[in-house]
Design a protein around this motif. Structure first.
Motif: not given
Ligand code: K
Ligand code: K
Lengths: 249, 249
Positions: A66-70, B65-69
């Motif tokens: 999940f590359t959007c998570l940091d 916010n984190f649309t990939c999740l």
């Protein structure tokens, strides 16, 4: 008038004698604690390290998938989850209930408080509930002791009754008392330590050793709260118990 | 030879008398538990519901916010976090330690086991450690009782010593004993219940009421484990305690 003074003599000597033996006792106590510390550290430290590593690996995979998570976002989410878990909230999406403070959970909490087991899988989060908890325990713990004491007396009387009956038929009261006593001890052990794990393995899916560990930790009133019965009724996060063990690996 | 039989008489009557009063006692016990259940349910249920709702809101925001999740991924992550937390793992990114099973944590666990407090913020996860824990408690709990008993005797002797000295100077042993006894009670209360919260507020950043609640829950050996001292030494997830309270809102 002089009596209190002459009485003070032996008390003085008693105090002088008691101090060195108490110091020795405290040394033994500390040595015993050091032994426990060393063994638990050795046995659990490695397992916890392994668990940490596997969790960090999972996190790393997650961050890559999940590359959007940091990292900071994930860490803040983890903190949120742990805090909400400790507050007794419902964590999973499909539940909208009151979390773990349903009627059954509250009853379970009350029992665990006055027996001084205090599993702590539930604990009061509002100041009002904490204050009430203190007063509840102040009356409840002695009440619980009275009830247990009474039940113990009743069992003792039952055992005496049996032994006197046996003594009457066998004409040997000493042997009868010994037999009734050992029978009571054996049935107590069976009833409270050896049979419940079988029930738990059926109800909770625990191994026999896990059930025995739970029974011992409960009867000794230590109550870590790592194992709790009826957790599928009390908590939503614990429901898919077997799935978790799969996820864990 | 007939003695056991004639002795059985009053025991029989005792048993017959004891049963109804025991039933009454059990009723009182259950009523008391019902009272506790109702109050805790009312006080905590609403707070837990609020906490669930706020956590669900946080999750919803996170998902936006984190649309990939997606939802299942997040739920599986939450399960992982709770399980790893219960296993005593290090959860945050910047820590590579042994989690909460460091030397200090193991010592803390040993103390909490033999005093039967059993906070449960740490609990053994390996079968070997659980087995050792059972044997450790079997010897350690009686040892702890012996030590506490000895210390209690020593204090009692100290109080007697003081009262006899006071009695000698004041020529009034009764009043001196009363004074020494109430002085001991007061200093005990101060030492164990009223002063520690002040220390905790300095060391842990708790309010006075939180510290008092912790002191009471510890001294009564209930030990829920919701508050634990030196948590900044024991655990990494608890370190940013004040940040969490900000995150919580
Ligand atoms: K306990
Ligand atoms: K406990």
């Amino acid at each position: 008038m002089y009596r209190p003074r002459t009485r003070a003599g032996p008390e003085d000597r008693g105090w002088g004698c008691a101090v060195p033996s108490t110091v020795l006792l405290l040394f033994a106590y500390l040595a015993y604690l050091a032994l426990g510390t060393g063994v638990f550290w050795t046995l659990e430290g490695r397992a916890a390290q392994e668990s940490s590593r596997s969790f960090q690996r999972d996190k790393w995979e997650l961050l890559q998938n999940f590359t959007c998570l940091d990292r900071p976002a994930l860490d803040s989410l983890i903190r949120d989850v742990v805090q909400a878990y400790k507050n007794g909230a419902s964590l999973l999406s499909n539940t909208t209930g009151m979390g773990r403070w349903e009627l059954l959970g509250s009853f379970f909490f009350s029992v665990s408080t006055i027996t001084t087991i205090g599993y702590g899988n539930l604990s009061p989060n509002t100041m009002a509930a904490r204050l009430f908890c203190i007063f509840f325990a102040l009356v409840g713990i002695p009440l619980n002791l009275v009830v247990l004491n009474r039940l113990g007396h009743l069992m003792q009387q039952g055992v005496n009754h049996c032994s006197s009956r046996l003594g009457g038929t066998w004409q040997d009261p000493g042997k009868a008392r010994w037999l009734a006593g050992s029978g009571a001890l054996l049935s107590g052990l069976l009833l409270f330590l050896l049979l419940p794990p079988l029930l738990f393995s059926h109800m909770e899916g625990w191994s026999y050793m896990e059930g025995f560990y739970f029974a011992f930790i409960t009867l000794s009133t230590v109550g870590f709260g790592d194992y709790v019965i009826a957790s599928y009724l009390l908590s939503d996060t614990r429901k898919p118990n077997r799935d978790w063990q799969i996820l864990e690996r």
